[in-house]
Design a protein around this motif. Structure first.
Motif, PDB file in Angstrom:
ATOM      1  N   ASN A 126      88.143 -12.472 -10.436  1.00 53.92           N
ATOM      2  CA  ASN A 126      88.227 -11.174 -11.105  1.00 53.92           C
ATOM      3  C   ASN A 126      89.504 -11.083 -11.967  1.00 53.92           C
ATOM      4  O   ASN A 126      89.478 -10.672 -13.124  1.00 53.92           O
ATOM      5  CB  ASN A 126      88.202 -10.066 -10.061  1.00 53.92           C
ATOM      6  CG  ASN A 126      87.687  -8.731 -10.588  1.00 53.92           C
ATOM      7  OD1 ASN A 126      87.409  -7.817  -9.823  1.00 53.92           O
ATOM      8  ND2 ASN A 126      87.559  -8.582 -11.899  1.00 53.92           N
ATOM      9  N   ARG A 129      89.112 -13.364 -15.055  1.00 52.99           N
ATOM     10  CA  ARG A 129      88.185 -12.811 -16.058  1.00 52.99           C
ATOM     11  C   ARG A 129      88.866 -11.728 -16.878  1.00 52.99           C
ATOM     12  O   ARG A 129      88.758 -11.682 -18.104  1.00 52.99           O
ATOM     13  CB  ARG A 129      86.930 -12.243 -15.376  1.00 52.99           C
ATOM     14  CG  ARG A 129      85.922 -13.270 -14.944  1.00 52.99           C
ATOM     15  CD  ARG A 129      84.569 -12.620 -14.658  1.00 52.99           C
ATOM     16  NE  ARG A 129      84.650 -11.541 -13.675  1.00 52.99           N
ATOM     17  CZ  ARG A 129      84.534 -11.725 -12.361  1.00 52.99           C
ATOM     18  NH1 ARG A 129      84.341 -12.950 -11.876  1.00 52.99           N
ATOM     19  NH2 ARG A 129      84.604 -10.700 -11.527  1.00 52.99           N
ATOM     20  N   ILE A 130      89.555 -10.826 -16.174  1.00 54.60           N
ATOM     21  CA  ILE A 130      90.235  -9.733 -16.863  1.00 54.60           C
ATOM     22  C   ILE A 130      91.330 -10.280 -17.784  1.00 54.60           C
ATOM     23  O   ILE A 130      91.448  -9.880 -18.952  1.00 54.60           O
ATOM     24  CB  ILE A 130      90.822  -8.744 -15.841  1.00 54.60           C
ATOM     25  CG1 ILE A 130      89.698  -8.003 -15.117  1.00 54.60           C
ATOM     26  CG2 ILE A 130      91.773  -7.750 -16.514  1.00 54.60           C
ATOM     27  CD1 ILE A 130      90.155  -7.187 -13.922  1.00 54.60           C
ATOM     28  N   GLU A 133      90.028 -11.780 -21.051  1.00 63.33           N
ATOM     29  CA  GLU A 133      89.668 -10.777 -22.065  1.00 63.33           C
ATOM     30  C   GLU A 133      90.915 -10.178 -22.713  1.00 63.33           C
ATOM     31  O   GLU A 133      90.939  -9.914 -23.920  1.00 63.33           O
ATOM     32  CB  GLU A 133      88.812  -9.672 -21.442  1.00 63.33           C
ATOM     33  CG  GLU A 133      87.435 -10.112 -20.989  1.00 63.33           C
ATOM     34  CD  GLU A 133      86.592 -10.696 -22.120  1.00 63.33           C
ATOM     35  OE1 GLU A 133      86.793 -10.298 -23.287  1.00 63.33           O
ATOM     36  OE2 GLU A 133      85.754 -11.572 -21.837  1.00 63.33           O
ATOM     37  N   GLY A 162      83.695  -8.007 -25.250  1.00 62.32           N
ATOM     38  CA  GLY A 162      84.315  -8.204 -23.948  1.00 62.32           C
ATOM     39  C   GLY A 162      85.406  -7.201 -23.656  1.00 62.32           C
ATOM     40  O   GLY A 162      85.707  -6.921 -22.485  1.00 62.32           O
ATOM     41  N   SER A 163      86.006  -6.646 -24.724  1.00 70.32           N
ATOM     42  CA  SER A 163      87.074  -5.664 -24.533  1.00 70.32           C
ATOM     43  C   SER A 163      86.569  -4.432 -23.788  1.00 70.32           C
ATOM     44  O   SER A 163      87.330  -3.766 -23.080  1.00 70.32           O
ATOM     45  CB  SER A 163      87.660  -5.240 -25.884  1.00 70.32           C
ATOM     46  OG  SER A 163      88.106  -6.355 -26.624  1.00 70.32           O
ATOM     47  N   LEU A 164      85.287  -4.128 -23.940  1.00 77.04           N
ATOM     48  CA  LEU A 164      84.714  -2.958 -23.273  1.00 77.04           C
ATOM     49  C   LEU A 164      84.763  -3.096 -21.754  1.00 77.04           C
ATOM     50  O   LEU A 164      84.819  -2.101 -21.028  1.00 77.04           O
ATOM     51  CB  LEU A 164      83.267  -2.749 -23.729  1.00 77.04           C
ATOM     52  CG  LEU A 164      83.058  -2.448 -25.216  1.00 77.04           C
ATOM     53  CD1 LEU A 164      81.567  -2.366 -25.533  1.00 77.04           C
ATOM     54  CD2 LEU A 164      83.760  -1.145 -25.598  1.00 77.04           C
ATOM     55  N   LYS A 165      84.781  -4.346 -21.279  1.00 75.63           N
ATOM     56  CA  LYS A 165      84.827  -4.585 -19.836  1.00 75.63           C
ATOM     57  C   LYS A 165      86.157  -4.123 -19.234  1.00 75.63           C
ATOM     58  O   LYS A 165      86.257  -3.920 -18.023  1.00 75.63           O
ATOM     59  CB  LYS A 165      84.631  -6.069 -19.535  1.00 75.63           C
ATOM     60  CG  LYS A 165      83.310  -6.636 -20.022  1.00 75.63           C
ATOM     61  CD  LYS A 165      83.254  -8.140 -19.789  1.00 75.63           C
ATOM     62  CE  LYS A 165      81.988  -8.757 -20.344  1.00 75.63           C
ATOM     63  NZ  LYS A 165      81.966 -10.236 -20.172  1.00 75.63           N
ATOM     64  N   LEU A 166      87.167  -3.967 -20.085  1.00 75.90           N
ATOM     65  CA  LEU A 166      88.495  -3.582 -19.594  1.00 75.90           C
ATOM     66  C   LEU A 166      88.631  -2.081 -19.392  1.00 75.90           C
ATOM     67  O   LEU A 166      89.525  -1.632 -18.673  1.00 75.90           O
ATOM     68  CB  LEU A 166      89.571  -4.057 -20.582  1.00 75.90           C
ATOM     69  CG  LEU A 166      89.599  -5.551 -20.895  1.00 75.90           C
ATOM     70  CD1 LEU A 166      90.675  -5.840 -21.941  1.00 75.90           C
ATOM     71  CD2 LEU A 166      89.842  -6.377 -19.638  1.00 75.90           C
ATOM     72  N   TYR A 169      89.258  -0.266 -16.034  1.00 83.40           N
ATOM     73  CA  TYR A 169      90.501  -0.591 -15.342  1.00 83.40           C
ATOM     74  C   TYR A 169      91.736  -0.025 -16.028  1.00 83.40           C
ATOM     75  O   TYR A 169      92.855  -0.232 -15.560  1.00 83.40           O
ATOM     76  CB  TYR A 169      90.654  -2.121 -15.250  1.00 83.40           C
ATOM     77  CG  TYR A 169      89.462  -2.834 -14.667  1.00 83.40           C
ATOM     78  CD1 TYR A 169      88.923  -2.464 -13.433  1.00 83.40           C
ATOM     79  CD2 TYR A 169      88.859  -3.886 -15.358  1.00 83.40           C
ATOM     80  CE1 TYR A 169      87.831  -3.118 -12.901  1.00 83.40           C
ATOM     81  CE2 TYR A 169      87.760  -4.551 -14.818  1.00 83.40           C
ATOM     82  CZ  TYR A 169      87.250  -4.163 -13.600  1.00 83.40           C
ATOM     83  OH  TYR A 169      86.174  -4.803 -13.062  1.00 83.40           O
TER      84      TYR A 169
END
Length: 495
Positions: A126, A129-130, A133, A162-166, A169
């Motif tokens: 995890n 992955r973060i 990105e 992929g930035s949207l996954k951040l 958080y």
């Protein structure tokens, strides 16, 4: 004719801005108050020994790292050694190893905590992955917080799917991730992680920004290096680059006042010299601005910078030793942490970061001799009482020596033992009250809550550890690059 630029402070951030500007024919003058280049990553000498004063572990020199990119752009050569084992971490009841290889690191920790093996793997996957990105997002080195249309445009253009996954958080502390993977109750693992975060982020998992914390843990695996001599070699290489491109660099010139005139700025040093400039790069902490500027000018400084300049900073207490190699344990690790508190406390001598010079590093010590640097975080408010200062220093020296003895039993045989308390940092690095390391990377201070390199006054720029992206030679180099970009109106970019 190109602009005249005066850089206040010969730390890595100011020297980075100066070297990049000098390469493009700007008339650069760097004024450094001390007798050494590098600021908090500088050095001092005692007899036959050279001691790096602060940062000792090098990051950002890997392929694509900020130091590698700037070094290639300027043609710098800096000696370094990649570390397979980054450090040993000594907890009260066990010792753990921090490996550079990601999956060796995970596999090793799974064996150390077999009942949490699945949790540890999912946690690090995890984290990685973060961090991946975030690195994609930061590859173009966008400015935060964006204050101009151009800065907003460059930030938006750096975004990807992929930035949207951040986003989920963005407002989480790092403890959220530990809790998600059921690791908050694993005391030794928690203290192991907190030891890495306090060293680079000035805070622990409870308050550290989750996004920046992931980047901090991941960056060790991108590449960690022993620097021959120390990180001051980066500062010296940048200074030589400025000189080679026609710039002026002067030690022993403390700036005491910056004032505006019709054509730009006038900078005054403590010897009564005046330097005219169209642009001034202030590589001093934002806490210094109030004393450097006239009251009327200070009122135009961006509100966030003024507000944060009133906040307390952490400090550091350092100890430096020179020792005969025969008095060291065999195969002693070059970098180690010692955590002395059962409860995981990380300040006032409970957490030590220790670096030992390489046996072949002749920059630091003669053959057969080694140097040792040890540091701990301190609360500067506890050092403001003059009557208690000397007592506090003695207590902390004893506590640190006791911690060092757990891994180097013969430390008391050292030829030299030198302490660096807050007043020493204030005197030799011109840091107000001895504060070092910028602001802790909590949610209140990171990303869009950072301080911009734009001061709010035309032609006055800020860089260093108190502005975005923060502390460490990586952070200050990025801030210096942002200043260079703004002064040159983004006409030049790093490859």
């Amino acid at each position: 004719m190109h602009k005249q630029v005066v850089v206040i402070g010969g730390g890595v951030g100011g020297l980075t801005a100066g070297a990049l500007l000098a390469k493009h024919d700007y008339e650069v003058t760097v004024l450094e108050a001390s007798r050494e280049w590098g600021g908090c990553a500088g050095k001092f000498q005692r007899h036959l020994y050279t001691f790096p004063v602060g940062a000792t572990l090098g990051m950002g020199f890997e392929h694509g790292g900020i130091h590698e990119r700037i070094g290639m752009y300027l043609g710098l050569e800096i000696e370094k050694v990649s570390l397979e084992k980054i450090m040993k971490v000594h907890l009260p009841h066990r010792t753990l190893i921090y490996y550079q290889d990601r999956y060796q690191h995970i596999s090793y920790l799974q064996k150390q905590f077999p009942h949490k093996a699945k949790n540890i793997r999912s946690f690090y996957e995890n984290v990685f992955r973060i961090a991946k990105e975030i690195r994609k997002l930061m590859q173009s080195l966008p400015v935060l917080p964006p204050l101009t249309v151009g800065e907003w445009s460059r930030l938006v253009s750096s975004l990807n799917f992929g930035s949207l996954k951040l986003l989920p958080y963005f407002h989480q502390s790092f403890s959220y991730l530990l809790k998600k993977h059921s690791l908050l109750d694993e005391a030794d693992f928690l203290h192991f992680v907190d030891g890495q975060l306090i060293d680079s982020m000035q805070t622990t998992s409870e308050n550290c920004s989750m996004l920046i914390g992931c980047l901090a843990l991941d960056i060790y695996h991108e590449g960690a290096f022993y620097m021959n001599g120390g990180l001051y070699k980066v500062a010296e290489a940048l200074q030589k680059s400025i000189k080679a491109n026609g710039g002026k660099t002067t030690l022993g010139r403390k700036v005491v006042k910056i004032e505006r005139d019709n054509d730009g700025w006038i900078v005054h040093d403590h010897r009564g010299n005046r330097y005219r400039a169209s642009d001034v790069v202030c590589n001093a902490p934002v806490q210094s601005l109030k004393s450097l500027l006239h009251d009327e000018d200070y009122q135009h400084i961006h509100k966030r910078a003024k507000e944060k300049s009133e906040l307390p900073q952490w400090g550091t207490f350092s100890m430096y030793f020179a020792i005969d190699e025969r008095d060291l344990p065999q195969k002693v690790e070059l970098f180690q942490q010692v955590l002395q508190s059962e409860q995981g406390e990380m300040t006032e001598g409970n957490h030590l970061f220790i670096s030992v010079s390489h046996p072949d590093d002749r920059f630091r010590a003669p053959e057969g001799k080694r140097t040792i640097t040890a540091s701990t975080h301190i609360d500067l408010s506890k050092w403001s009482n003059k009557e208690a200062y000397d007592l506090q220093k003695q207590v902390l020296e004893k506590k640190m020596v006791a911690g060092i003895k757990t891994i180097i039993p013969s430390i008391e045989k050292a030829e030299h033992q030198i302490s660096g308390a807050p007043k020493a940092w204030e005197r030799f690095t011109s840091r107000p009250n001895g504060g070092v390391g910028g602001f802790p990377q909590t949610l209140d201070h990171v990303l869009f809550n950072s301080i911009s390199h734009r001061s709010g006054l035309q032609g006055l720029w800020l860089c260093g550890d108190t502005v975005f992206p923060g502390a460490g030679t990586i952070g200050v180099s990025v801030s210096g690059y942002h200043v260079f970009q703004s002064i040159t109106s983004h006409r030049h970019t790093l490859p």
